[in-house]
Design a protein around this motif. Structure first.
Motif, short mmCIF file in Angstrom:
data_model
loop_
_atom_site.label_atom_id
_atom_site.label_comp_id
_atom_site.label_asym_id
_atom_site.label_seq_id
_atom_site.Cartn_x
_atom_site.Cartn_y
_atom_site.Cartn_z
N LYS A 78 0.50 14.71 36.30
CA LYS A 78 1.86 15.25 36.34
C LYS A 78 1.85 16.70 36.83
O LYS A 78 2.75 17.13 37.56
N GLU A 119 1.33 16.66 40.63
CA GLU A 119 2.56 16.17 41.25
C GLU A 119 3.62 17.27 41.30
O GLU A 119 4.31 17.45 42.32
N THR A 120 3.75 18.02 40.23
CA THR A 120 4.74 19.10 40.16
C THR A 120 4.40 20.22 41.13
O THR A 120 5.28 20.75 41.83
N ALA A 171 5.14 19.09 44.62
CA ALA A 171 6.59 18.98 44.82
C ALA A 171 7.23 20.34 45.08
O ALA A 171 8.28 20.42 45.73
N ALA A 178 -1.03 19.33 49.33
CA ALA A 178 -1.72 18.25 48.62
C ALA A 178 -3.22 18.29 48.82
O ALA A 178 -3.98 17.73 48.02
N GLY A 194 -3.88 16.04 45.73
CA GLY A 194 -3.39 14.71 46.04
C GLY A 194 -4.22 13.60 45.43
O GLY A 194 -3.74 12.47 45.26
#
Length: 413
Positions: free
Chosen positions: A344, A347-348, A351, A356, A379
């Protein structure tokens, strides 16, 4: 005189006149201890080293810029003769004998009435080592004995129990990242003197095996919590044992104030009037990457590093971390306690603009014999943690510094 050993004694020189003849390297080495003893120091020498000059300029000693003259030892309690003029040294030691002034000679110990021991200090104790007679004087051997004793007292391998009543209290000791050699000297000494040790799982466990049998070792994870939260129960255990008049060490991994709840424990102790000593420790946030060959900063690569806790996921309302801002930083990001949340977290960060392909390293059981390093990118890190079965404790390093050093570092021996 050489047939009899020297009689050891500690001189209390506060406010008493001490004369030092010569301002060279010998005086430079001996003056700090005389200054610390509070002596009224009068130095006689045509020239002095820059360090001795600084002592005179600071008013710590009185400097007479001339050679030795008869009468310089008048009213002295102690004299250090260390000029480069053997004839002057002989005359000065003769004056000391007539005036009954204890006299050390740097050029001829046999003609001195006093010898300077090899000295060292450890927490209010002065260790002084003297050779038994002039014929067998070996300054290097004497210094080696001193060093061994002082080091033993400092690191706790030489334990001298206190027989007078000690003030009960608690020491919050940072044990470092796991390798028992990386605890501070003061931390190890306090651990050796403890009656009770309340230890975290991540503390240097090998040190607990060295404690004497009478020391009570309590695993903080196994303290019965009952109606208390875990931290409250630990606080109460610290208070209870300290109130019994025991010396208590709270042994933590890393540093007590780096995600260690040290301040919470100190505050709980302060509320009931129990004294507390805080001993900083080496934080895993910088030491574990270093052990794995990763510098958290490097010229031309990273001018900053940020350490955050990953025990709460970015989308958890309890999180206090500004993850979008971290994603915009160009330096190194070090995450502690984040193995199970790294998917998580990655991913944050992606984002909010972090590439990545940003390098990531996970260092498990850092600084211990079980240390291993696993590399990935933002990634791929979530899948890598699963496939490589990375388990806590592990320090996660994100940034270009991951590629600076070797891809793997040998675990410590």
């Amino acid at each position: 005189m050489a047939e009899h050993p020297a009689y050891p004694v500690g001189l209390r020189l506060t406010g008493r006149r001490v004369v030092v003849l010569g301002g060279g390297q010998v005086a430079q080495r001996r003056l700090p201890a005389l200054i610390a003893a509070g002596a009224d120091i009068h130095l006689v020498s045509p020239e002095v080293t820059p360090s001795v000059q600084a002592m005179a300029d600071a008013g710590e000693i009185t400097w007479r810029r001339r050679p030795y003259e008869e009468g310089d030892l008048t009213d002295a309690w102690y004299a250090l003769i260390a000029t480069g003029d053997t004839e002057a040294n002989t005359r000065a030691s003769a004056e000391a004998e007539r005036r009954r002034v204890w006299c050390v000679r740097s050029d001829d110990a046999d003609e001195a009435t006093a010898w300077t021991p090899a000295t060292g200090h450890s927490e209010g104790v002065t260790v002084a080592v003297l050779t038994t007679d002039a014929r067998g004087r070996d300054p290097r051997h004497t210094a080696a004995i001193r060093d061994a004793v002082v080091e033993g007292l400092r690191d706790g391998t030489l334990v001298a129990p206190h027989h007078r009543t000690r003030t009960p209290g608690v020491a919050l000791v940072g044990g470092g990242p796991g390798d028992p050699d990386l605890i501070t000297v003061r931390g190890r000494r306090l651990l050796a003197e403890a009656d009770v040790v309340i230890a975290d799982r991540l503390g240097p466990r090998d040190l607990l095996a060295e404690l004497p049998p009478h020391v009570e070792v309590i695993d903080a994870a196994k303290i019965p919590y009952g109606r208390y939260m875990a931290q409250e129960a630990i606080n109460n255990a610290l208070i209870e044992h300290a109130k019994q008049g025991k010396s208590v060490v709270r042994l933590k991994g890393g540093d007590p104030y780096v995600f260690g709840r040290g301040m919470e424990e100190l505050q709980a102790l302060a509320e009931v009037g129990i004294p507390c000593t805080v001993v900083p420790g080496i934080s895993s946030s910088i030491s574990v990457p270093s052990a794995a060959g990763i510098p958290v900063t490097h010229r031309g690569v990273a001018h900053e590093f940020t350490v955050v806790s990953g025990h709460v996921a970015p989308d958890d309302e309890r999180s206090l971390v500004d993850w979008p801002s971290l994603a915009r930083l160009t330096g190194t990001l070090v995450i502690l306690m984040g193995v199970d949340k790294i998917g998580k977290i990655a991913e944050t960060l992606v984002a909010h603009g972090k590439p990545a392909d940003t390098p990531v390293a996970l260092v498990q059981e850092g600084t211990t014999a079980a240390q291993r390093r696993v590399d990935a990118t933002l990634g791929t890190v979530a899948e890598t943690v699963r496939t490589e079965d990375v388990k806590p404790p592990a320090v996660i390093v994100i940034g270009e510094v991951v590629k600076v050093g070797p891809t793997a570092a040998a675990p410590p021996k």
